[in-house]
Scaffold this active site. Structure first.
Site, PDB file in Angstrom:
ATOM      1  N   LYS A  53      25.678 -24.109 -47.727  1.00 51.10           N
ATOM      2  CA  LYS A  53      26.948 -23.427 -48.000  1.00 51.10           C
ATOM      3  C   LYS A  53      27.925 -23.624 -46.842  1.00 51.10           C
ATOM      4  CE  LYS A  53      24.679 -20.138 -51.041  1.00 51.10           C
ATOM      5  NZ  LYS A  53      23.996 -18.840 -51.204  1.00 51.10           N
ATOM      6  N   GLN A  97      23.204 -13.369 -47.768  1.00 55.04           N
ATOM      7  CA  GLN A  97      22.187 -14.140 -48.475  1.00 55.04           C
ATOM      8  C   GLN A  97      21.030 -13.228 -48.908  1.00 55.04           C
ATOM      9  OE1 GLN A  97      22.422 -17.505 -49.274  1.00 55.04           O
ATOM     10  NE2 GLN A  97      20.571 -17.133 -50.477  1.00 55.04           N
ATOM     11  N   ASP A 120      30.651 -13.796 -53.892  1.00 57.91           N
ATOM     12  CA  ASP A 120      29.436 -14.007 -54.691  1.00 57.91           C
ATOM     13  C   ASP A 120      29.570 -13.346 -56.067  1.00 57.91           C
ATOM     14  OD1 ASP A 120      27.342 -15.578 -53.942  1.00 57.91           O
ATOM     15  OD2 ASP A 120      26.343 -14.067 -52.708  1.00 57.91           O
TER      16      ASP A 120
END
Ligand code: NAP
Length: 283
Positions: A53, A97, A120
């Site tokens: 990412k 994460q 997200d």
């Protein structure tokens, strides 16, 4: 019939080129979109994901910060970091994460992220926005699947879409996005008694389960479009999806491969969401 591939790498490349152009335009106005990625603990898969990412951000000209913490980090300390990032004007997107260590309440951490930086798309406000058709951030994986359908100019109106899996991050938002495009949507899960009876009716199938060969050729209507979200390992340890690719490609009209399908699209949509967050912050 041999299905055409929907190539997630090629489509990602196209979209990332567009992202890079939009990033340059923002930079010209003095604003660099920034993503903060927070990793707690040393889960090896998570380490690979966050590296990818951050690299994708750098390649497209976005500013990115990777914050790594020991698995022993307290929930209070993590919440304090999230709050600091909420206040940081150089950061437009925050990604924590998952999974987090067991002593940390992941939902509490997600809800601590400002909805304006929830790239997200996991915050309740984002889920609510998707549900009600309001502006917000769509979770990256199902958003990537929608882009794949768009890339083949697939018109979902009046079509029957079957989503296998009902997680909050893939299955449920996927179903809502398909519904928003006027598909008739069926959601299947582990308590669905006859999965094949459902999938055989489908014009579009999205498999998001996490088990190999959940979808085989005999379960697919000829000409259906099949998107494979699953990430599994086969007996040789190679990455594979939920779909029996070799069998299903003989029946479907379009199919996504694993690897090289939905996976790269997920990261691409994270870049798109972060850029979008920065553009919204600048207006
Ligand atoms: P998850 O939270 O474990 O959800 C899996 C879903 O599959 C659940 O809803 C479960 O039903 C359902 N299910 C399990 N066995 C089934 C069966 N035999 N028949 C029908 N449904 C069944 O997983 P997830 O987070 O949604 O992820 C799904 C897969 O996608 C995983 O392989 C994951 O690694 C992959 N993934 C890939 C990406 C990417 O970028 N490519 C991103 C995210 C996830 P119940 O609800 O009844 O338990």
């Amino acid at each position: 019939m041999t299905a055409q591939l929907i190539d997630g790498n090629a489509l990602s490349q196209q979209l990332r080129t567009q992202v890079a152009q939009r990033v340059q335009a923002l930079k010209a106005k003095g604003l660099t979109p920034g993503l903060a990625v927070v990793l707690v603990g040393d889960n090896p898969a998570s380490q690979v994901y966050v590296r990818n990412k951050v690299k994708a951000c750098q390649d497209s000209g976005l500013h990115s910060v990777l914050e790594k913490y020991e698995a022993s980090m307290t929930e209070a300390d993590l919440l304090a970091r999230v709050e600091a990032l909420n206040q940081d004007p150089s950061i437009h997107g925050i990604l924590v994460q998952l999974p987090l260590p067991a002593h940390i309440d992941a939902q509490k951490v997600i809800e601590a992220i400002s909805p304006a930086k929830d790239v997200d798309g996991f915050h309740m406000a984002s889920a609510g926005a998707l549900m009600t058709g309001m502006p917000g951030f769509w979770p990256c994986t199902p958003y990537g699947c929608m882009k794949m359908l768009e890339s083949i100019q697939y018109n979902l109106k009046g079509k029957h879409a079957v989503v296998i899996g009902r997680s909050n991050i893939v299955g449920k938002p996927m179903a809502l996005m398909l519904l928003q495009q006027n598909a008739t949507v069926t959601i299947c899960h582990s308590a669905t008694p006859d999965l094949k009876a459902m999938t055989l009716q489908a014009d579009v199938i999205v498999a998001a389960v996490g088990k190999r060969n959940v979808l085989t050729a005999d379960m697919v209507k000829p000409g259906a479009v099949v998107l494979d979200v699953g990430m599994n390992r086969n007996d040789e340890g190679k990455l594979c999806g939920d779909v029996d690719f070799e069998g299903v490609k003989k029946v479907a009209s379009y199919i996504t491969p694993v690897p090289g399908g939905v996976g790269p699209m997920t990261i691409t949509m994270l870049l798109v969401n972060t850029l979008e967050a920065a553009e919204r912050a600048s207006t």
